[in-house]
Design a protein around this motif. Sequence first.
Motif, PDB file in Angstrom:
ATOM      1  N   VAL A  22      -0.944 -19.778  -4.356  1.00 26.28           N
ATOM      2  CA  VAL A  22      -2.217 -19.043  -4.361  1.00 26.28           C
ATOM      3  C   VAL A  22      -2.034 -17.680  -5.021  1.00 26.28           C
ATOM      4  CG1 VAL A  22      -3.961 -17.943  -2.908  1.00 26.28           C
ATOM      5  CG2 VAL A  22      -3.141 -20.241  -2.350  1.00 26.28           C
ATOM      6  N   LYS A  23      -0.967 -16.982  -4.634  1.00 26.08           N
ATOM      7  CA  LYS A  23      -0.752 -15.641  -5.183  1.00 26.08           C
ATOM      8  C   LYS A  23      -0.487 -15.693  -6.682  1.00 26.08           C
ATOM      9  CE  LYS A  23      -0.089 -12.991  -1.129  1.00 26.08           C
ATOM     10  NZ  LYS A  23       0.226 -11.622  -0.710  1.00 26.08           N
ATOM     11  N   ALA A  24       0.224 -16.732  -7.105  1.00 25.91           N
ATOM     12  CA  ALA A  24       0.477 -16.871  -8.544  1.00 25.91           C
ATOM     13  C   ALA A  24      -0.809 -17.208  -9.299  1.00 25.91           C
ATOM     14  CB  ALA A  24       1.530 -17.954  -8.766  1.00 25.91           C
ATOM     15  N   LYS A  25      -1.626 -18.085  -8.737  1.00 26.12           N
ATOM     16  CA  LYS A  25      -2.866 -18.498  -9.404  1.00 26.12           C
ATOM     17  C   LYS A  25      -3.820 -17.329  -9.594  1.00 26.12           C
ATOM     18  CE  LYS A  25      -6.804 -21.672  -8.907  1.00 26.12           C
ATOM     19  NZ  LYS A  25      -7.361 -22.823  -8.138  1.00 26.12           N
ATOM     20  N   TYR A  26      -3.888 -16.453  -8.585  1.00 27.98           N
ATOM     21  CA  TYR A  26      -4.874 -15.379  -8.610  1.00 27.98           C
ATOM     22  C   TYR A  26      -4.294 -14.014  -8.981  1.00 27.98           C
ATOM     23  CZ  TYR A  26      -8.310 -18.562  -6.656  1.00 27.98           C
ATOM     24  OH  TYR A  26      -9.176 -19.613  -6.481  1.00 27.98           O
ATOM     25  N   GLY A  27      -3.003 -13.957  -9.278  1.00 24.88           N
ATOM     26  CA  GLY A  27      -2.410 -12.691  -9.696  1.00 24.88           C
ATOM     27  C   GLY A  27      -2.265 -11.681  -8.575  1.00 24.88           C
ATOM     28  N   LEU A  28      -2.130 -12.155  -7.343  1.00 22.11           N
ATOM     29  CA  LEU A  28      -1.903 -11.257  -6.207  1.00 22.11           C
ATOM     30  C   LEU A  28      -0.425 -10.890  -6.127  1.00 22.11           C
ATOM     31  CD1 LEU A  28      -4.050 -13.176  -3.564  1.00 22.11           C
ATOM     32  CD2 LEU A  28      -4.674 -11.029  -4.716  1.00 22.11           C
ATOM     33  N   TRP A  29      -0.140  -9.742  -5.547  1.00 21.00           N
ATOM     34  CA  TRP A  29       1.256  -9.368  -5.390  1.00 21.00           C
ATOM     35  C   TRP A  29       1.755  -9.645  -3.977  1.00 21.00           C
ATOM     36  CZ3 TRP A  29      -2.180  -4.972  -6.035  1.00 21.00           C
ATOM     37  CH2 TRP A  29      -2.283  -4.123  -4.940  1.00 21.00           C
ATOM     38  N   VAL A  30       3.060  -9.496  -3.781  1.00 23.57           N
ATOM     39  CA  VAL A  30       3.671  -9.611  -2.462  1.00 23.57           C
ATOM     40  C   VAL A  30       4.334  -8.289  -2.119  1.00 23.57           C
ATOM     41  CG1 VAL A  30       4.057 -12.105  -2.510  1.00 23.57           C
ATOM     42  CG2 VAL A  30       5.790 -10.581  -3.464  1.00 23.57           C
ATOM     43  N   THR A  31       4.380  -7.968  -0.834  1.00 23.57           N
ATOM     44  CA  THR A  31       5.087  -6.763  -0.403  1.00 23.57           C
ATOM     45  C   THR A  31       6.585  -7.060  -0.369  1.00 23.57           C
ATOM     46  OG1 THR A  31       5.047  -7.288   1.956  1.00 23.57           O
ATOM     47  CG2 THR A  31       3.109  -6.145   1.038  1.00 23.57           C
ATOM     48  N   PRO A  32       7.435  -6.033  -0.358  1.00 21.81           N
ATOM     49  CA  PRO A  32       8.882  -6.274  -0.268  1.00 21.81           C
ATOM     50  C   PRO A  32       9.264  -7.106   0.951  1.00 21.81           C
ATOM     51  CG  PRO A  32       8.482  -4.014  -0.941  1.00 21.81           C
ATOM     52  CD  PRO A  32       7.133  -4.587  -0.585  1.00 21.81           C
ATOM     53  N   ALA A  33       8.679  -6.800   2.105  1.00 29.47           N
ATOM     54  CA  ALA A  33       9.003  -7.559   3.324  1.00 29.47           C
ATOM     55  C   ALA A  33       8.517  -8.995   3.220  1.00 29.47           C
ATOM     56  CB  ALA A  33       8.385  -6.875   4.548  1.00 29.47           C
ATOM     57  N   GLU A  34       7.356  -9.173   2.628  1.00 28.38           N
ATOM     58  CA  GLU A  34       6.801 -10.517   2.446  1.00 28.38           C
ATOM     59  C   GLU A  34       7.684 -11.336   1.510  1.00 28.38           C
ATOM     60  OE1 GLU A  34       2.452 -12.402   1.118  1.00 28.38           O
ATOM     61  OE2 GLU A  34       2.947 -10.321   0.639  1.00 28.38           O
ATOM     62  N   ARG A  35       8.097 -10.731   0.398  1.00 30.22           N
ATOM     63  CA  ARG A  35       8.986 -11.407  -0.545  1.00 30.22           C
ATOM     64  C   ARG A  35      10.293 -11.822   0.129  1.00 30.22           C
ATOM     65  NH1 ARG A  35      11.843  -8.498  -4.333  1.00 30.22           N
ATOM     66  NH2 ARG A  35      12.406  -7.230  -2.518  1.00 30.22           N
ATOM     67  N   ASP A  36      10.866 -10.925   0.937  1.00 25.89           N
ATOM     68  CA  ASP A  36      12.132 -11.235   1.610  1.00 25.89           C
ATOM     69  C   ASP A  36      11.970 -12.380   2.607  1.00 25.89           C
ATOM     70  OD1 ASP A  36      13.262  -9.208   0.150  1.00 25.89           O
ATOM     71  OD2 ASP A  36      13.347  -7.764   1.797  1.00 25.89           O
TER      72      ASP A  36
END
Length: 238
Positions: free
Chosen positions: A207-221
């Motif tokens: 979803v985030k890739a499709k819509y160009g949303l970002w992730v927070t550092p904690a979310e990415r980890d």
Amino acid sequence: MSSTTTSTSSRHRKTLQLVLVVVAALVLVGNFVLKSLGDDVAPAEGAEGSALATLETLTVQDAADDAGYDRESDFGTAWQDVDDNGCDTRNDMLQRDLEDFELSAGDTCQVASGTLDDPYTGATIEFERGPRSGDVQIDHVVALKNAWITGAADWDKDKRVQIANDPLNLVASDGPANMGKGAKDAAQWLPDNQAYRCEYVARQIAVKAKYGLWVTPAERDAMTDVLTTCPSEPLPAS
């Protein structure tokens, strides 16, 4: 006891002590070698097209302020018929995710009953329209408030309505589990059903890739921690 017997016992004790010392030394050396090897092992890398590989392409930055967020005015009323098939999104998702569903008499859209193998808890839920309809809810895998603070605040209304009704971002789930999740991201909430966590995180990334949303550092980890157990987990398409 003879002096010969005493001498033999003493030698046996000394031999045993020496063996124990050698074994202990080997254990320490082995642990050191294993630790050194572990330090040199690179983290799992996702295959091309995998959720893990796609995660590496997402922008990473802190969440924006949630000032001004309003679910209905920003993302539209729930639920709409954005695909013009004559059914609202909730009933579309119930038809997709429930097994053995039945429609209300004389209705081509409204789901009256069915069985959900809940992905979030692993439980089986018997859905029946009526006072207990809320036992099964339609979850936004990337919560709309999370979308707002990771890029959607800058979108126009049409794009926000699209993500709010996109099947890629929706899954039928246990009502209380959905309420417990709220607007939390992967760093704050993961399904109790561990067998579903890889698929859940993969869907968020899609979803985030499709819509160009970002992730927070904690979310990415947190997402990385999940996907290192399943580095080939594919992105869902719908």
